[in-house]
Design a protein around this motif. Structure first.
Motif, short mmCIF file in Angstrom:
data_model
loop_
_atom_site.label_atom_id
_atom_site.label_comp_id
_atom_site.label_asym_id
_atom_site.label_seq_id
_atom_site.Cartn_x
_atom_site.Cartn_y
_atom_site.Cartn_z
N LEU A 6 0.81 -1.10 0.00
CA LEU A 6 -0.01 -0.04 -0.10
C LEU A 6 0.84 1.32 0.04
CD1 LEU A 6 -2.85 1.37 0.19
CD2 LEU A 6 -2.31 1.06 2.78
N GLY A 7 0.72 2.22 -0.93
CA GLY A 7 1.47 3.42 -0.94
C GLY A 7 0.73 4.60 -0.12
N SER A 8 0.62 3.95 1.21
CA SER A 8 0.44 5.23 2.07
C SER A 8 0.76 4.66 3.48
CB SER A 8 -1.22 5.35 2.12
OG SER A 8 -1.41 6.39 3.12
N ARG A 9 1.08 5.49 4.47
CA ARG A 9 1.18 5.12 5.83
C ARG A 9 -0.16 5.43 6.62
NH1 ARG A 9 5.38 2.02 6.89
NH2 ARG A 9 7.51 2.55 6.08
N ASN A 10 -1.07 6.21 6.05
CA ASN A 10 -2.21 6.62 6.68
C ASN A 10 -3.10 5.58 7.13
OD1 ASN A 10 -5.08 7.69 7.23
ND2 ASN A 10 -4.58 9.48 5.76
N PRO A 11 -3.13 5.63 8.49
CA PRO A 11 -4.01 4.51 9.20
C PRO A 11 -5.22 4.24 8.64
CG PRO A 11 -3.53 6.21 10.77
CD PRO A 11 -2.98 6.69 9.43
N ASN A 12 -6.05 5.13 8.30
CA ASN A 12 -7.44 5.01 7.44
C ASN A 12 -7.44 4.32 6.17
OD1 ASN A 12 -8.99 6.64 9.41
ND2 ASN A 12 -8.04 8.43 8.37
N LYS A 13 -6.15 4.44 5.41
CA LYS A 13 -5.83 3.72 4.22
C LYS A 13 -5.64 2.21 4.39
CE LYS A 13 -5.23 7.75 1.50
NZ LYS A 13 -4.08 8.52 0.61
N VAL A 14 -4.75 2.27 5.56
CA VAL A 14 -4.34 0.82 5.82
C VAL A 14 -5.49 -0.01 6.03
CG1 VAL A 14 -3.02 -0.64 7.49
CG2 VAL A 14 -2.01 1.46 6.54
N ASN A 29 -2.04 -9.73 3.64
CA ASN A 29 -1.10 -9.00 4.75
C ASN A 29 -0.85 -7.77 3.97
OD1 ASN A 29 0.99 -8.26 6.27
ND2 ASN A 29 2.57 -9.75 5.39
N VAL A 30 -1.23 -6.57 4.48
CA VAL A 30 -1.01 -5.13 4.04
C VAL A 30 0.26 -4.62 4.36
CG1 VAL A 30 -2.05 -2.81 3.46
CG2 VAL A 30 -3.50 -4.83 3.70
N VAL A 31 1.04 -4.32 3.66
CA VAL A 31 2.46 -3.68 4.04
C VAL A 31 2.55 -2.13 3.67
CG1 VAL A 31 4.89 -3.72 3.81
CG2 VAL A 31 3.64 -5.77 3.94
N SER A 32 2.25 -1.10 4.67
CA SER A 32 2.34 0.18 4.17
C SER A 32 3.78 0.77 3.93
CB SER A 32 1.26 0.92 5.22
OG SER A 32 1.88 1.05 6.19
N ILE A 33 4.02 1.62 2.98
CA ILE A 33 5.12 2.36 2.91
C ILE A 33 4.74 3.62 2.50
CG2 ILE A 33 6.20 0.06 1.82
CD1 ILE A 33 5.90 1.71 -0.95
N GLU A 34 5.62 4.40 2.67
CA GLU A 34 5.75 6.10 2.45
C GLU A 34 5.48 6.05 1.11
OE1 GLU A 34 5.63 8.78 4.21
OE2 GLU A 34 5.84 7.57 6.05
N PRO A 35 4.47 6.89 0.58
CA PRO A 35 4.43 7.11 -0.99
C PRO A 35 5.43 7.93 -1.63
CG PRO A 35 2.97 8.75 0.44
CD PRO A 35 3.75 7.73 1.43
N PRO A 36 5.21 7.87 -2.97
CA PRO A 36 6.36 8.91 -3.63
C PRO A 36 6.21 10.24 -3.18
CG PRO A 36 5.16 7.70 -5.04
CD PRO A 36 4.56 7.46 -3.90
N GLY A 37 7.41 11.09 -2.79
CA GLY A 37 7.28 12.35 -2.23
C GLY A 37 6.87 13.49 -3.33
N ASP A 38 6.39 13.13 -4.52
CA ASP A 38 6.11 14.20 -5.33
C ASP A 38 4.75 14.08 -5.82
OD1 ASP A 38 6.61 12.05 -6.69
OD2 ASP A 38 7.56 12.92 -8.46
N ARG A 55 0.02 6.14 -9.05
CA ARG A 55 1.50 6.36 -8.99
C ARG A 55 1.71 5.65 -7.63
NH1 ARG A 55 3.81 11.17 -8.50
NH2 ARG A 55 5.72 10.18 -8.61
N ARG A 56 0.77 5.73 -6.61
CA ARG A 56 0.90 5.26 -5.32
C ARG A 56 1.04 3.82 -5.39
NH1 ARG A 56 -0.66 8.10 -0.66
NH2 ARG A 56 -1.24 10.12 -0.92
N ALA A 57 0.10 3.06 -6.36
CA ALA A 57 -0.01 1.45 -6.46
C ALA A 57 1.31 1.15 -7.10
CB ALA A 57 -1.19 1.16 -7.32
N ARG A 58 1.83 1.72 -8.18
CA ARG A 58 2.91 1.05 -8.94
C ARG A 58 4.08 1.48 -8.02
NH1 ARG A 58 1.52 3.58 -14.23
NH2 ARG A 58 0.73 1.64 -14.90
N TYR A 59 4.15 2.33 -7.38
CA TYR A 59 5.36 2.68 -6.61
C TYR A 59 5.40 1.69 -5.52
CZ TYR A 59 8.69 5.02 -3.43
OH TYR A 59 9.73 5.70 -2.80
N ALA A 60 4.42 1.08 -4.80
CA ALA A 60 4.35 0.37 -3.81
C ALA A 60 4.70 -1.28 -4.06
CB ALA A 60 3.00 0.32 -3.00
N ILE A 61 4.14 -1.43 -5.24
CA ILE A 61 4.21 -2.92 -5.80
C ILE A 61 5.89 -3.03 -6.15
CG2 ILE A 61 3.63 -2.67 -8.25
CD1 ILE A 61 2.42 -5.53 -8.06
#
Length: 180
Positions: A6-14, A29-38, A55-61
């Motif tokens: 998951l391209g977010s660390r927001n607890p609501n999105k997780v 098993n959902v692993v959350s990561i920081e999304p791209p910074g831009d 972009r978030r999905a592509r970055y996360a995978i």
């Protein structure tokens, strides 16, 4: 067990992602990561919201090793001609290892004009709402939707619905309909 990035660390999105996969009957098993910074802090327009989710999905995978799916969730505002208010919508994108992307949307709701006036000047909606209600970081809690509905609906609900809608083409009974 499916590994989902998951391209977010927001607890609501997780939480929304976990619930959507569970409702779909998939153990994840959902692993959350920081999304791209831009990414845009406040996406405005359907294209910008969808592209942010993708972009978030592509970055996360690409970051989480052995992930079967990447999930990106982006909330933003759609401007509607003839209305000073905008419509807030949450969009989820799910990408798999082959690069196939599926999309899902939450219900949308109108953003009050007094908030939109600041958003169009470049202020992030979370900041406007947090200042108005005197509560920091509402967007990481129940969000504007939670304040407007007195918490009958919150951001977890919108995120869950968007991710579940993006899972529809991936359901075993639907894969033939959405094939190539």
């Amino acid at each position: 067990m499916i590994l989902v990035a998951l391209g977010s660390r927001n607890p609501n999105k997780v939480r929304g992602t976990e619930l959507a996969f569970r409702i779909a009957g998939l153990r994840a098993n959902v692993v959350s990561i920081e999304p791209p910074g831009d990414l845009s802090p406040e996406p405005i327009g359907l294209d910008e919201i969808i592209n942010g989710a993708i972009r978030r999905a592509r970055y996360a995978i690409g970051i989480v090793r052995n992930a079967e799916f990447g999930v990106g969730i982006e909330a933003g505002i759609i401007r509607v001609k003839g209305f000073e208010e905008g419509v807030d919508v949450t969009i989820a994108a799910i990408i798999d290892g082959s690069g196939k992307v599926t999309l899902g949307f939450s219900p949308g709701f109108m953003v009050p004009r007094k908030f939109m006036n600041e958003v169009v000047r470049g202020v992030e909606l979370n900041d406007v709402v947090s200042r108005y209600y005197g509560e920091p970081n509402i967007g990481r809690k129940y969000g504007l939707i939670g304040t407007l509905t007195r918490r009958f609906i919150d951001r977890i609900v919108l995120n869950t619905e968007a991710v579940y809608m993006a899972l529809i083409p991936r359901m075993p009974w639907n894969t033939e309909l959405f094939r190539g």
